[in-house]
Scaffold this active site. Structure first.
Site, short mmCIF file in Angstrom:
data_model
loop_
_atom_site.label_atom_id
_atom_site.label_comp_id
_atom_site.label_asym_id
_atom_site.label_seq_id
_atom_site.Cartn_x
_atom_site.Cartn_y
_atom_site.Cartn_z
N LYS A 123 -5.01 -6.81 9.97
CA LYS A 123 -5.53 -7.97 9.60
C LYS A 123 -6.63 -8.65 10.51
CE LYS A 123 -2.03 -8.82 6.07
NZ LYS A 123 -2.68 -8.48 4.98
N TYR A 143 -2.00 -4.94 -7.65
CA TYR A 143 -0.71 -5.66 -8.22
C TYR A 143 -1.18 -6.14 -9.82
CZ TYR A 143 0.11 -5.74 -3.34
OH TYR A 143 0.57 -5.52 -1.92
N ASP A 154 6.38 -5.73 13.63
CA ASP A 154 5.40 -5.69 12.80
C ASP A 154 4.64 -6.99 12.91
OD1 ASP A 154 3.56 -5.88 10.71
OD2 ASP A 154 4.88 -5.37 9.19
N TYR A 204 8.56 -7.68 4.59
CA TYR A 204 7.38 -6.74 3.87
C TYR A 204 6.68 -6.04 4.96
CZ TYR A 204 3.33 -5.45 1.49
OH TYR A 204 2.04 -4.95 0.86
#
Length: 431
Positions: free
Chosen positions: A281, A27, A252, A155
């Site tokens: 994760k 980013y 998700d 997201y």
């Protein structure tokens, strides 16, 4: 005079200079506008920098290192795995680490999730889930169902399919507008339960039922889209909508899975199970990259009976034995400890230490759920200033947009949790 042979050599470039010359960070531009901190080692909940300073990690390395760093059980698992095999292709082959991990995940997740596709990152698991939705509908004789339904504020990753189901306007991927597939978006879920919102979801689904293949959402917590929390009861409405229209419901749980919200999986708070669940994760405790997409027998059977004859996806590093071994060890370590008590203690410490932030000018909201603490401002964060303030308190934070937040490792001692909260308040004051 100094001859060329005796002239002093120029100083070797520093690590930061080498980084700036060649390494592109997430980013950001190339080269970066600010120099990153150099981490020399990590142990427990602390990062040791090249100048000898130690920072308490308030981010769990993007929410993954829930056990902290250099955990003996996970270190041993990686060492043991390297003694057997580093990697073998998963096409036509299998191995005990992958099977053992799949068995653990099936045992932990809500019924009737029984089948496990092991991917190599969270974004890829979302891509797999989207393919499952599309192939399911095609196999059911509905090839026109090619869009996904979701809600704004979400997201799901940075790959193209995943980006298409992220918030198209308020999220990070607005730059790709016009290029990504056009999905169906409901309004953002409210923070408190509102029956009218359930009716809104039903209206959106009814209007697009003939073109929608599935529904994909983050349950209870919208993560990188804004760190917003919503009432679990709205997930029950999504389950009813999916059943009514024969849509594939995808949760998700890449960020929320393995205890972060206070339950092992956020879906448990709604008392419903999805047709597909994505995990990542914390799956490997932050040691290696791995993710999973679990699905029900109904989804797997339909896809397998379709014209393609199977799910059309196969990453090179799928089911990597090293990652699968440490993932199983991470799951075992989580269940061995009182993870729920640890997360509750995190939440209590964050609530206590973040209370002063409510009186800071420019703070719009302060909220805590499970092991997540958020200070939301009424303006964009001055990230360098906020990070510098946190570092002065001995804490590593990575604010973004209008948010100063933390997701510490579950094993963070109480004093360090208070330190993290104090650093967040300090960051908010200068942000």
């Amino acid at each position: 005079m100094t001859s060329p042979e005796t002239a002093p050599l120029p100083p070797a470039p520093t690590l930061r200079e080498r980084d700036r010359a060649h390494v592109w960070h997430p980013y950001g531009p190339m080269p970066g506008r600010t120099d990153p901190l150099v981490v020399r080692s990590a142990r427990g909940v602390r990062l040791t920098l090249d100048d000898g300073r130690e920072l308490v990690d308030g981010m769990s390395s993007w929410w993954a290192a829930v056990h902290g760093y250099r955990h003996p059980a996970l270190d041993e698992a990686v060492t043991r795995a390297t003694g057997a095999m580093s990697h073998v292709m998963f096409g036509g082959l299998t191995h005990d680490p992958a099977v053992a991990l799949a068995e653990r995940l099936v045992a932990l997740t809500p019924e009737p999730l029984e089948h496990v596709f092991l991917a190599d990152s969270g974004s890829v698991s979302i891509e797999v889930a989207l393919k499952m939705c599309l192939q399911y509908q095609r196999a059911r004789g509905r090839p026109g169902r090619t869009r996904m339904m979701t809600w704004r504020g979400g997201y799901h990753g940075d790959t193209f399919g995943a980006m298409s189901v992220c918030d198209p306007e308020g999220g990070m991927h607005a730059a790709w507008s016009g290029f990504l597939p056009q999905q169906v978006f409901a309004d953002r879920p409210p923070s408190t339960y509102d029956p009218a919102y359930d009716e809104h979801l039903r209206a959106v689904a009814d209007a697009h039922a003939d073109e929608v293949a599935g529904i994909v959402v983050e349950p209870v917590v919208q993560g990188a889209g804004g760190m917003r929390f919503h009432d679990p009861r709205h997930l029950r409405a999504l389950r009813e909508i999916a059943d009514a229209h024969d849509l594939v419901l995808v949760f998700d749980e890449i960020a929320t899975g393995f205890g972060r919200t206070g339950t092992l999986f956020a879906a448990e708070q709604a008392g419903v199970a999805p047709d597909v669940m994505c995990l990542g994760k914390a799956l490997t405790g932050g040691y290696l990259t791995m993710a999973a997409a679990l699905c029900t027998p109904a989804v797997a059977t339909a896809i397998s009976a379709g014209e393609a004859g199977g799910l059309m996806h196969g990453p090179t590093f799928m089911a990597n034995p090293l990652a699968a071994t440490v993932a199983a060890a991470s799951v075992d370590e989580l269940l061995r400890r009182d993870w729920a008590g640890e997360v509750a203690a995190l939440g209590a410490g964050l609530r206590e230490s973040l209370a002063p932030a409510r009186d800071v000018p420019g703070v719009r909201d302060v909220r805590v759920l499970g092991g997540i603490g958020v200070v939301q401002l009424d303006h964009p964060v001055d990230v360098p200033a906020a990070q510098a303030a946190a570092e002065e308190h001995g804490v590593w934070l990575r604010p973004f947009r209008d948010l100063v937040y933390a997701m510490p490792p579950y094993v963070t001692p109480a004093d360090d949790v208070l330190r993290i909260g104090g650093a967040m308040v300090a960051a908010a004051r200068v942000a």
